[in-house]
Design an enzyme around this catalytic site. Structure first.
Site, PDB file in Angstrom:
ATOM      1  N   ALA A  60      20.364 -14.952   5.208  1.00  0.00           N
ATOM      2  CA  ALA A  60      20.179 -14.198   6.454  1.00  0.00           C
ATOM      3  C   ALA A  60      18.726 -13.767   6.624  1.00  0.00           C
ATOM      4  CB  ALA A  60      21.078 -12.969   6.442  1.00  0.00           C
ATOM      5  N   ARG A 110       9.504  -5.472   5.661  1.00  0.00           N
ATOM      6  CA  ARG A 110      10.154  -4.218   6.069  1.00  0.00           C
ATOM      7  C   ARG A 110      10.448  -4.330   7.566  1.00  0.00           C
ATOM      8  NH1 ARG A 110       4.886  -2.320   4.503  1.00  0.00           N
ATOM      9  NH2 ARG A 110       3.513  -1.988   6.303  1.00  0.00           N
ATOM     10  N   SER A 171      20.111  -3.871   2.871  1.00  0.00           N
ATOM     11  CA  SER A 171      18.716  -3.926   3.308  1.00  0.00           C
ATOM     12  C   SER A 171      18.032  -2.629   2.908  1.00  0.00           C
ATOM     13  CB  SER A 171      18.634  -4.084   4.819  1.00  0.00           C
ATOM     14  OG  SER A 171      17.311  -3.793   5.227  1.00  0.00           O
ATOM     15  N   THR A 174      16.357  -0.020   6.336  1.00  0.00           N
ATOM     16  CA  THR A 174      16.992   0.939   7.240  1.00  0.00           C
ATOM     17  C   THR A 174      17.301   2.156   6.371  1.00  0.00           C
ATOM     18  OG1 THR A 174      17.932  -0.786   8.641  1.00  0.00           O
ATOM     19  CG2 THR A 174      19.017   1.354   8.727  1.00  0.00           C
TER      20      THR A 174
HETATM   21  C1  LIG Z   1      11.554 -11.788   6.214  1.00  0.00           C
HETATM   22  C2  LIG Z   1      12.912 -11.561   5.632  1.00  0.00           C
HETATM   23  C3  LIG Z   1      13.905 -11.008   6.426  1.00  0.00           C
HETATM   24  C4  LIG Z   1      15.174 -10.796   5.912  1.00  0.00           C
HETATM   25  N1  LIG Z   1      16.144 -10.279   6.717  1.00  0.00           N
HETATM   26  C5  LIG Z   1      17.408 -10.138   6.243  1.00  0.00           C
HETATM   27  C6  LIG Z   1      18.432  -9.671   7.102  1.00  0.00           C
HETATM   28  O1  LIG Z   1      18.232  -9.410   8.280  1.00  0.00           O
HETATM   29  N2  LIG Z   1      19.668  -9.530   6.555  1.00  0.00           N
HETATM   30  C7  LIG Z   1      19.959  -9.832   5.250  1.00  0.00           C
HETATM   31  O2  LIG Z   1      21.101  -9.712   4.824  1.00  0.00           O
HETATM   32  N3  LIG Z   1      18.987 -10.302   4.424  1.00  0.00           N
HETATM   33  C8  LIG Z   1      17.735 -10.451   4.892  1.00  0.00           C
HETATM   34  N4  LIG Z   1      16.756 -10.941   4.059  1.00  0.00           N
HETATM   35  C9  LIG Z   1      17.081 -11.200   2.636  1.00  0.00           C
HETATM   36  C10 LIG Z   1      17.412 -12.677   2.378  1.00  0.00           C
HETATM   37  O3  LIG Z   1      18.553 -13.055   3.085  1.00  0.00           O
HETATM   38  C11 LIG Z   1      17.626 -12.934   0.867  1.00  0.00           C
HETATM   39  O4  LIG Z   1      18.771 -12.226   0.441  1.00  0.00           O
HETATM   40  C12 LIG Z   1      16.452 -12.497   0.004  1.00  0.00           C
HETATM   41  O5  LIG Z   1      15.239 -12.756   0.649  1.00  0.00           O
HETATM   42  C13 LIG Z   1      16.441 -13.205  -1.353  1.00  0.00           C
HETATM   43  O6  LIG Z   1      16.354 -14.606  -1.221  1.00  0.00           O
HETATM   44  P1  LIG Z   1      14.950 -15.413  -1.296  1.00  0.00           P
HETATM   45  O7  LIG Z   1      14.244 -14.928  -2.517  1.00  0.00           O
HETATM   46  O8  LIG Z   1      15.342 -16.848  -1.347  1.00  0.00           O
HETATM   47  O9  LIG Z   1      14.220 -15.070  -0.049  1.00  0.00           O
HETATM   48  C14 LIG Z   1      15.462 -11.143   4.562  1.00  0.00           C
HETATM   49  C15 LIG Z   1      14.471 -11.721   3.778  1.00  0.00           C
HETATM   50  C16 LIG Z   1      13.200 -11.936   4.288  1.00  0.00           C
HETATM   51  C17 LIG Z   1      12.154 -12.558   3.423  1.00  0.00           C
END
Ligand SMILES: Cc1cc2nc3c(=O)[nH]c(=O)nc-3n(C[C@H](O)[C@H](O)[C@H](O)COP(=O)(O)O)c2cc1C
Length: 327
Positions: A60, A110, A171, A174
């Site tokens: 996500a 953030r 998250s 928030t």
């Molecule tokens: C820019 C950004 C925005 C994110 N927004 C969300 C979000 O809206 N909802 C959510 O559940 N996770 C969000 N995540 C978390 C990712 O879904 C994921 O769980 C986390 O980044 C770890 O995976 P990765 O290391 O492959 O990025 C976000 C991550 C990034 C980098």
């Protein structure tokens, strides 16, 4: 091609580069994704009654507003989670709020659930070709007077269109959202979401996504509550507020850290949850997955699926297919 473009993209501020990426994917999708390579060939995986063509999914936050679902499937992701979507649109935190940690191959964000609201996104979900699994990730508005009600609204609205709905209580951006991981609050939240998930006799699968910043002692009652609350799969995990040693200029920024610097912690948390859950619920591993070996490792540890996001920034759009084919 991505290797050539990457230095140019890295000169643009990260949020603009991300907007440009989503716009390009949406434009490619609008003309039917020409030139998309053939789908990775692997045997399908069943999770919570949903068939995934292979275990590699998009996490996500990449396509928050459901603008490029078909394109993400065409890139080779077996499933994509849109969102996090909140009942009402919201701006998110002031910019800058997204930072590339190039030397560390990580990201700090953030964003604060910036999104156009669930009502605006759902028609786009309805209009997709559904060439893969579509999860809808829901959250609460920052200024909500009743956050649990916000989740129930999200589940009820998403249920008719989603293959699964993900409840995101993890998250860090928030204020106090992660308090909903407290087992007593979580039980109330899950009961409200359970009451909202039935649609025309179908019980939409509910996934829950937790933070990696919980020690094994705190994880135990949470995992039990999740299993007792009828959740169909657990995503381990979101971004971390912890800070391992980092080298990049923006390492001191506030927010959630993801990508390579999250890899060890995400692995460790998966191991702890595997031990607690002992097979009672399917697990989805996210955090620092950037190649087929790492994905394989998480699957071997006990995850049924993997999700990734940050590695796309550094490895480019061919990553999902490379990992799926390399498994
Ligand atoms: C820019 C950004 C925005 C994110 N927004 C969300 C979000 O809206 N909802 C959510 O559940 N996770 C969000 N995540 C978390 C990712 O879904 C994921 O769980 C986390 O980044 C770890 O995976 P990765 O290391 O492959 O990025 C976000 C991550 C990034 C980098």
């Amino acid at each position: 091609m991505f290797r050539t473009l990457r230095p140019l993209l890295f000169r643009i501020n990260p949020e603009s580069a991300h907007r440009l990426t989503i716009r390009s994917l949406a434009a490619w999708q609008a003309v039917g994704c020409p030139g998309a390579p053939s789908a990775p060939k692997r045997s399908p995986v069943m999770v919570a009654g949903i068939e995934f063509a292979h275990p590699v999914c998009l996490a996500a936050g990449f396509d928050k507003d459901a603008e490029a679902i078909d394109a993400c499937h065409a890139l080779g992701f077996a499933g994509i989670e849109v969102g996090t979507l909140t009942p009402r649109p919201q701006m998110g935190n002031p910019k800058p709020r997204l930072f590339r940690l190039a030397e560390d191959r990580g990201v700090i964000n953030r964003m604060g659930f910036n999104n156009g609201g669930i009502d605006a996104a759902l028609p786009r979900v309805a209009g997709t070709k559904r060439r893969g699994v579509i999860g809808i990730n829901v959250g609460a508005n920052k200024d909500s007077g009743d956050r649990i009600a916000d989740y129930a609204i999200g589940v009820a609205k998403a249920a008719p269109l989603a293959d699964h709905v993900t409840i995101n209580v993890s998250s860090p951006n928030t204020p106090n959202l992660r308090d909903l991981q407290d087992p007593a609050m979580l039980a109330d939240l899950l009961a409200a979401c359970d009451g909202a998930r039935m649609i025309g006799g179908r019980r939409v699968p509910l996934f829950l996504k937790i933070a990696p910043d919980l020690d094994a002692k705190a994880l135990e009652p949470i995992v039990r509550t999740v299993i007792d609350g009828g959740i169909d799969a657990l995503i381990v995990s979101n971004t971390t507020i912890s800070r391992p040693e980092l080298r990049s200029r923006d390492r001191g920024q506030a927010g959630g850290l993801s990508g390579k610097p999250l890899q060890l912690l995400a692995r460790e948390k998966l191991g702890e949850v595997v031990a607690i859950a002992s097979g009672a619920i399917p697990l989805i591993s996210a955090g620092g997955i950037d190649n087929a070996d790492e994905a394989r490792r998480r699957l071997d540890m006990g995850a049924s699926l993997v999700q990734l996001y940050s590695a796309l920034v550094f490895e480019g759009p061919g990553l999902a297919r490379r990992i799926a084919n390399g498994l």
